[in-house]
Design an enzyme around this catalytic site. Sequence first.
Site, PDB file in Angstrom:
ATOM      1  N   SER A 294       0.805  -1.220   0.000  1.00 26.37           N
ATOM      2  CA  SER A 294       0.000   0.000   0.000  1.00 26.37           C
ATOM      3  C   SER A 294       0.841   1.275   0.000  1.00 26.37           C
ATOM      4  O   SER A 294       0.351   2.340  -0.368  1.00 26.37           O
ATOM      5  CB  SER A 294      -0.951   0.017   1.202  1.00 26.37           C
ATOM      6  OG  SER A 294      -0.239   0.203   2.408  1.00 26.37           O
TER       7      SER A 294
ATOM      8  N   LYS B 226       0.848   4.597   6.774  1.00 23.57           N
ATOM      9  CA  LYS B 226       0.257   5.328   5.650  1.00 23.57           C
ATOM     10  C   LYS B 226       0.778   6.768   5.682  1.00 23.57           C
ATOM     11  O   LYS B 226       1.475   7.187   6.607  1.00 23.57           O
ATOM     12  CB  LYS B 226      -1.283   5.366   5.752  1.00 23.57           C
ATOM     13  CG  LYS B 226      -1.958   4.025   5.959  1.00 23.57           C
ATOM     14  CD  LYS B 226      -1.971   3.165   4.728  1.00 23.57           C
ATOM     15  CE  LYS B 226      -2.693   1.839   4.990  1.00 23.57           C
ATOM     16  NZ  LYS B 226      -2.589   0.909   3.848  1.00 23.57           N
TER      17      LYS B 226
END
Length: 287
Positions: A39, A107
Amino acid sequence: MRKILGKLYAFSSSWTGTIVIVLLFIFFVAQAFVIPSGSMKNSLLIGDFLFVKKFAYGVATPHIPWIEVPVWFDGDGDGHVIEGDRPERGDIVVFRYPKDPKTYYVKRTFAKGGDEVIFAPKAMYLRPFEGDAYIDEHFDKDDVVILLGKKFVREPYKFKGIHYEDKSEKDNFVGENADAFTISVAYLARNAYAMEPAVVMELNNISNLPFNAFYYRVPNDHFFMVGDNRENSNDSRFWGPVPYKHIVGKPWFVYFSWDKDYKVRWERIGRFVDTLQTDERYIREQP
């Protein structure tokens, strides 16, 4: 003084002393973390082993590694022994997954409390809570657009690892060969999506849909976290923002790295994350 130093040396040389020192280091200074998914590619790659700076945003309440049992009383409920700075927009952050705080995610901070976010096919837009004057001062005018009658910034962060793929990969999260917007529509139909559907007149219509974008306003002291691999990231678009109490720290540097074939990526070892996300020599596709 010599006696005290001698006792400290003897204690640190014992098994008990070694364990205590290691735990204190993990609790308050740095903790090892491995990138488990794609990701964050191409900024951070699967198989990057890195240290997380635990004191970047205050000192998070320490937990016993692996079993994740807290060893400190969190009296004010903010998840930190010492409250500190909050993540800034654009920071890569390690945090506890809000739906399962024993699981760690990494993230990039797309937005913070008070900000507005719009997600459309192949694009994300940010309106900082500070308003138009702030946008004009801090962002490239070529990236400023009018949406919902207000100024937004299209793709405000220029790190080279941020990208959109033609189609998402098959992994444990997606499981479908589709773009992120299409997947978002499917999750919305199952009431499993955090953002609200919106009609943004300034954007193109999407056939067979009564809306053409998703909208979200971030609550105070929360952070909207999104992966750099925008089409293949399980992030705040799906499960909502991360409260400050779940913020753990900031990725620091890579101490080891290998690919899926266990080939060591020597060029990444010893590199600070700030270098890996800005130097084109280290921005590459994960094989």
